[in-house]
Design a protein around this motif. Structure first.
Motif, short mmCIF file in Angstrom:
data_model
loop_
_atom_site.label_atom_id
_atom_site.label_comp_id
_atom_site.label_asym_id
_atom_site.label_seq_id
_atom_site.Cartn_x
_atom_site.Cartn_y
_atom_site.Cartn_z
N THR A 37 -51.23 -8.95 22.66
CA THR A 37 -51.91 -9.29 23.90
C THR A 37 -53.37 -8.86 23.84
O THR A 37 -53.71 -7.89 23.15
CB THR A 37 -51.23 -8.67 25.13
N THR A 38 -54.18 -9.58 24.61
CA THR A 38 -55.60 -9.23 24.71
C THR A 38 -55.87 -8.36 25.93
O THR A 38 -57.00 -7.96 26.16
CB THR A 38 -56.48 -10.50 24.79
N GLU A 58 -60.05 -10.95 17.55
CA GLU A 58 -58.96 -10.69 16.61
C GLU A 58 -57.76 -11.61 16.90
O GLU A 58 -57.11 -12.13 15.99
CB GLU A 58 -58.53 -9.22 16.70
N PHE A 59 -57.47 -11.83 18.19
CA PHE A 59 -56.37 -12.70 18.58
C PHE A 59 -56.58 -14.10 18.02
O PHE A 59 -55.68 -14.68 17.40
CB PHE A 59 -56.25 -12.73 20.11
N PHE A 60 -57.78 -14.64 18.21
CA PHE A 60 -58.02 -16.01 17.76
C PHE A 60 -58.17 -16.12 16.25
O PHE A 60 -57.95 -17.19 15.68
CB PHE A 60 -59.19 -16.64 18.53
N ARG A 61 -58.47 -15.02 15.59
CA ARG A 61 -58.41 -15.01 14.13
C ARG A 61 -56.96 -15.21 13.68
O ARG A 61 -56.66 -15.97 12.77
CB ARG A 61 -59.00 -13.70 13.58
N PHE A 68 -48.92 -16.89 14.73
CA PHE A 68 -48.09 -16.86 15.93
C PHE A 68 -47.13 -18.05 15.96
O PHE A 68 -47.50 -19.16 15.60
CB PHE A 68 -48.94 -16.90 17.20
N LEU A 69 -45.91 -17.80 16.40
CA LEU A 69 -44.97 -18.90 16.66
C LEU A 69 -45.43 -19.67 17.90
O LEU A 69 -45.24 -20.86 18.01
CB LEU A 69 -43.55 -18.36 16.92
N GLY A 80 -49.20 -13.51 22.31
CA GLY A 80 -48.71 -14.29 21.18
C GLY A 80 -47.50 -13.64 20.52
O GLY A 80 -47.40 -12.42 20.44
N THR A 81 -46.60 -14.49 20.03
CA THR A 81 -45.38 -14.04 19.35
C THR A 81 -45.60 -14.12 17.85
O THR A 81 -45.81 -15.21 17.31
CB THR A 81 -44.18 -14.94 19.74
N PRO A 82 -45.56 -12.98 17.15
CA PRO A 82 -45.84 -12.97 15.71
C PRO A 82 -44.73 -13.62 14.87
O PRO A 82 -43.58 -13.22 14.94
CB PRO A 82 -45.99 -11.48 15.38
#
Length: 189
Positions: A37-38, A58-61, A68-69, A80-82
């Protein structure tokens, strides 16, 4: 051996995380996928235990690298789900729980074989229930009236999606063990 996946969603503030923490503590063979999460951690939340807290860059990287699934914008923050963590746990034969908002659950149901469980309030008096639960939740810290109003609106919208879930579990106020017992029956233990 392959594992099983259970998607846990529900109305805003209904107690999804509390239910999952208690289930995992009670059953060593249950595994919770830690999502990203951000948003900033709430008081008492621990990085890599409750969520992986990262910034948007970092999230969008990770999005760009297809890590992410699924991912979604929820309450002005990304979640996001890794993918790698889910694949590893499946290979290890674990009983996997993924706490995900309704958007994410609908996306995941199309991508992976999973049983979906929607957790809801015991009453339609959402305004009073949500106010009481959010204001009494010490993990959340201070919460504004604006945030409470946003959560009430979200809970109403989220309730619409319950018809798309395999199971609906009511989390009665002050009787969380009842909801936990229902989920244990669904899982089969």
């Amino acid at each position: 051996m392959t594992g099983k996946i259970f998607l846990i969603s529900g109305q805003s503030g209904v107690g999804k995380d509390t239910i999952l923490h208690k289930l995992i503590a009670k059953h060593p063979n249950y595994y919770r996928v830690i999502t990203y999460t951000t948003r900033k951690p709430r008081p008492r939340e621990i990085n890599a235990k409750d969520y992986f807290f990262i910034n948007e860059e970092e999230f969008f990287r990770k999005v760009k690298q297809n890590e992410f699934l699924e991912y979604a914008l929820v309450h002005n923050h990304y979640y996001g789900t890794p993918k790698g963590e889910v694949e590893k746990a499946l290979k290890e034969g674990k009983i996997i729980f993924i706490a995900v908002d309704v958007q994410g659950a609908m996306r995941l149901k199309k991508k992976i074989p999973a049983t979906s469980i929607f957790i809801k309030y015991e009453s339609d008096d959402l305004e009073n229930l949500i106010k009481r639960r959010l204001l009494n939740d010490k993990k959340r810290g201070k919460i504004s009236q604006e945030e409470i109003s946003r959560r009430i609106q979200s809970a109403k919208k989220e309730a619409f999606y319950q018809k798309y879930y395999d199971y609906i579990v009511v989390n009665p106020e002050g009787k969380i063990e009842k909801a936990i017992s229902e989920i244990e029956k669904i899982v089969g233990c």
